[in-house]
Write an enzyme that holds these catalytic residues in place. Structure first.
Site, PDB file in Angstrom:
ATOM      1  N   HIS A  52       0.860  -1.188   0.000  1.00 61.00           N
ATOM      2  CA  HIS A  52       0.000   0.000   0.000  1.00 61.00           C
ATOM      3  C   HIS A  52       0.894   1.235   0.000  1.00 61.00           C
ATOM      4  O   HIS A  52       1.301   1.736   1.040  1.00 61.00           O
ATOM      5  CB  HIS A  52      -0.916  -0.024   1.230  1.00 61.00           C
ATOM      6  CG  HIS A  52      -1.995   1.010   1.205  1.00 61.00           C
ATOM      7  ND1 HIS A  52      -3.176   0.861   1.890  1.00 61.00           N
ATOM      8  CD2 HIS A  52      -2.087   2.215   0.581  1.00 61.00           C
ATOM      9  CE1 HIS A  52      -3.944   1.926   1.704  1.00 61.00           C
ATOM     10  NE2 HIS A  52      -3.294   2.770   0.908  1.00 61.00           N
ATOM     11  N   ALA A 101      -8.493  11.162   2.232  1.00 58.23           N
ATOM     12  CA  ALA A 101      -7.867  12.022   1.231  1.00 58.23           C
ATOM     13  C   ALA A 101      -8.197  11.592  -0.193  1.00 58.23           C
ATOM     14  O   ALA A 101      -7.499  11.937  -1.140  1.00 58.23           O
ATOM     15  CB  ALA A 101      -6.351  12.035   1.431  1.00 58.23           C
ATOM     16  N   HIS A 145     -11.951   2.884   4.025  1.00 56.50           N
ATOM     17  CA  HIS A 145     -12.773   4.063   3.774  1.00 56.50           C
ATOM     18  C   HIS A 145     -14.239   3.651   3.833  1.00 56.50           C
ATOM     19  O   HIS A 145     -15.016   3.836   2.893  1.00 56.50           O
ATOM     20  CB  HIS A 145     -12.408   4.697   2.434  1.00 56.50           C
ATOM     21  CG  HIS A 145     -11.003   5.229   2.406  1.00 56.50           C
ATOM     22  ND1 HIS A 145     -10.686   6.486   2.837  1.00 56.50           N
ATOM     23  CD2 HIS A 145      -9.827   4.643   2.048  1.00 56.50           C
ATOM     24  CE1 HIS A 145      -9.378   6.675   2.723  1.00 56.50           C
ATOM     25  NE2 HIS A 145      -8.841   5.565   2.255  1.00 56.50           N
ATOM     26  N   HIS A 200      -5.044   0.078   6.172  1.00 56.63           N
ATOM     27  CA  HIS A 200      -4.677   0.982   7.277  1.00 56.63           C
ATOM     28  C   HIS A 200      -5.648   0.910   8.462  1.00 56.63           C
ATOM     29  O   HIS A 200      -6.482   1.784   8.679  1.00 56.63           O
ATOM     30  CB  HIS A 200      -4.467   2.420   6.808  1.00 56.63           C
ATOM     31  CG  HIS A 200      -5.454   2.997   5.833  1.00 56.63           C
ATOM     32  ND1 HIS A 200      -6.808   3.007   6.026  1.00 56.63           N
ATOM     33  CD2 HIS A 200      -5.246   3.620   4.642  1.00 56.63           C
ATOM     34  CE1 HIS A 200      -7.392   3.614   5.028  1.00 56.63           C
ATOM     35  NE2 HIS A 200      -6.474   3.984   4.167  1.00 56.63           N
ATOM     36  N   ASN A 226      -7.769   3.582  10.660  1.00 56.95           N
ATOM     37  CA  ASN A 226      -7.923   4.821   9.901  1.00 56.95           C
ATOM     38  C   ASN A 226      -9.008   4.677   8.846  1.00 56.95           C
ATOM     39  O   ASN A 226      -9.082   3.664   8.150  1.00 56.95           O
ATOM     40  CB  ASN A 226      -6.603   5.217   9.233  1.00 56.95           C
ATOM     41  CG  ASN A 226      -5.485   5.433  10.243  1.00 56.95           C
ATOM     42  OD1 ASN A 226      -4.458   4.759  10.214  1.00 56.95           O
ATOM     43  ND2 ASN A 226      -5.666   6.372  11.145  1.00 56.95           N
ATOM     44  N   GLY A 278       3.522   6.504  14.122  1.00 60.12           N
ATOM     45  CA  GLY A 278       3.250   7.262  15.337  1.00 60.12           C
ATOM     46  C   GLY A 278       2.303   8.415  15.138  1.00 60.12           C
ATOM     47  O   GLY A 278       1.999   9.137  16.091  1.00 60.12           O
ATOM     48  N   ASP A 288       1.674   3.579   3.065  1.00 57.74           N
ATOM     49  CA  ASP A 288       0.684   4.518   2.520  1.00 57.74           C
ATOM     50  C   ASP A 288       1.380   5.802   2.088  1.00 57.74           C
ATOM     51  O   ASP A 288       0.806   6.883   2.158  1.00 57.74           O
ATOM     52  CB  ASP A 288      -0.425   4.798   3.542  1.00 57.74           C
ATOM     53  CG  ASP A 288      -1.698   5.353   2.908  1.00 57.74           C
ATOM     54  OD1 ASP A 288      -1.811   5.320   1.675  1.00 57.74           O
ATOM     55  OD2 ASP A 288      -2.571   5.841   3.660  1.00 57.74           O
ATOM     56  N   LEU A 348      -5.641  13.531   7.408  1.00 56.37           N
ATOM     57  CA  LEU A 348      -4.369  12.947   7.005  1.00 56.37           C
ATOM     58  C   LEU A 348      -4.440  12.502   5.548  1.00 56.37           C
ATOM     59  O   LEU A 348      -5.459  11.970   5.100  1.00 56.37           O
ATOM     60  CB  LEU A 348      -4.020  11.756   7.893  1.00 56.37           C
ATOM     61  CG  LEU A 348      -3.633  12.082   9.340  1.00 56.37           C
ATOM     62  CD1 LEU A 348      -3.554  10.818  10.177  1.00 56.37           C
ATOM     63  CD2 LEU A 348      -2.307  12.837   9.394  1.00 56.37           C
ATOM     64  N   GLY A 353      -2.368  10.236   3.394  1.00 52.20           N
ATOM     65  CA  GLY A 353      -1.261   9.302   3.255  1.00 52.20           C
ATOM     66  C   GLY A 353      -0.185   9.642   4.272  1.00 52.20           C
ATOM     67  O   GLY A 353      -0.439  10.278   5.295  1.00 52.20           O
TER      68      GLY A 353
END
Length: 412
Positions: free
Chosen positions: A84, A165, A220, A241, A244, A274, A299, A333, A335
């Site tokens: 990714h 994004a 997503h 991810h 997220n 982090g 990502d 955010l 990526g």
């Protein structure tokens, strides 16, 4: 980064602490011939033929005998596999052409990535068509840097409620006809599709994906826990991810994040920078995902490897400040600017994983996800010589891709 052509014709012996599976051999050696590993194990058990080749390289001065690399306190690991990643060093996979693909793969190769998936963004179909054509043509030729193993389509079949994004103007419902067309035109090119499993048409598309060897990934997504479980029953097997851009974990409403944590059928990606995920949450994931089903990703977007400033991700403007990429709203955010070696170090130094545990997340687990673990992802005789040399502080000191040691050039 260019290949050192001379290394492909001689026996290479790499000495260090060798990571093999869950173990680390303190006095280990990896022997390369051509593009392949012919031995990986302890110095003590090194076959006499290879041991004598090493000695010959010292005594008779002939480079043809053997090339020997030894780094005191160093580690030898399998090359990283990033499934990714959107770009790097100023380029985006959405703008694919041979120069762009060389730029991205050479940059990430210099950061320890030896194989990767070209990852797209939510975009109009004709733009995705073009990317697939460019990547397919590129993969048909010998690739000089990190090897592209195919394409990860992130969207456009995602939730308009969780675009992250991704450009919401291009989000569409799951479309099996599009996927069938792409698979017919470029068989085996698409290796992973990220979609929102709660959207109409997803439950029909998921089993089709799996029957064609394509990872069916949630991401997503506005899905509830129950909707994710229904999708998993249909074949959903992956989450992009983790934590997220998905419904969060709550003790009375587990959401998509809860389903990812609880369901062993779903392997999870994690961005270990982090910023996207707290180290404690990564530690929790690592405790729950212990059957080769936790995967380190970057990502990474085009700004990776470059300074703070204004960039784009797909067709959306992005501002990078202090290494953190966000949309112009200053909140979302966009990526990351992470590299695989940085993510690997974070897992060891901040999350507290062992070097073999972090190595499996970065190499073997993604290789298993792509079903290429028969040829790469671990240091074993017969596999491709995709190898990393790290020093005692886990800084990258050498990269071999298919047995060729890579020569680094400056990317700044």
């Amino acid at each position: 980064m260019n290949s050192d052509e001379s290394s492909g014709s001689i026996t290479q012996l790499l000495y260090g602490q060798v990571v093999i599976g869950n173990d680390m051999i303190e006095k280990g050696v990896v022997v390369i011939q051509g593009q392949s590993i012919v031995y990986a194990g302890s110095e003590e058990d090194l076959p006499a033929d290879w041991s004598s080749a090493d000695k010959a390289s010292h005594t008779d001065g002939t480079a043809e005998a053997a090339s020997m690399v030894r780094l005191e306190g160093g580690y030898l690991l399998p090359g990283f596999i990033d499934i990714h990643v959107h770009g790097g060093n100023g380029e985006d996979f959405m703008d694919s052409n041979p120069r762009v693909l060389d730029t991205i793969t050479s940059f990430h190769g210099s950061q320890g990535t030896t194989a990767m998936l070209a990852t797209t963004m939510t975009a109009p179909k004709e733009r995705i068509d073009r990317v697939l054509g460019e990547v397919h043509a590129y993969m048909a030729q010998p690739m000089p840097h990190a090897q592209l193993e195919g394409v990860h389509l992130e969207g456009p079949f995602i939730s308009p409620n969780w675009p992250g994004a991704q450009n919401p103007q291009h989000i569409v419902p799951p479309n099996l006809a599009w996927m069938a067309e792409w698979e017919q035109r470029y068989p085996g090119l698409v290796r992973q599709l990220t979609l929102a499993p709660e959207r109409e048409g997803a439950l029909e598309l998921i089993p089709w994906l799996r029957s064609h060897g394509i990872t069916a990934a949630l991401g997503h997504t506005d899905a509830t826990y129950e909707e994710v479980e229904q999708a998993a029953a249909a074949g959903l097997n992956h989450a992009v991810h983790a934590f997220n851009a998905m419904t969060p974990l709550h003790h009375r409403k587990p959401g998509a994040a809860g389903a990812v944590l609880a369901d062993p059928r779903i392997e999870a990606e994690v961005i270990a920078d982090g910023i996207h995920v707290h180290p404690a949450a990564i530690s929790l994931l690592a405790k729950l995902k212990q059957n080769h089903n936790l995967i380190l990703i970057t990502d990474a977007m085009s700004a990776t490897g470059l300074e703070d400033g204004h960039y784009t991700l797909g067709d959306l403007p992005v501002i990078v400040q202090d290494g953190v990429a966000r949309l112009e709203d200053g909140v979302t955010l966009a990526g990351s600017t992470l590299t695989m070696i940085e993510g690997f170090r974070f897992l060891v130094q901040q999350v507290g994983l062992s070097i073999p545990e972090a190595s499996q997340m970065a190499s073997l687990n993604p290789a298993r996800s792509l079903d290429i673990h028969d040829r790469t992802g671990s240091l074993e005789a017969g596999k491709q010589a995709d190898i990393l040399l790290l020093d005692a502080d886990l800084n990258l000191q050498g990269v071999w891709i298919k047995g060729m040691r890579q020569s680094f050039i400056s990317f700044h």
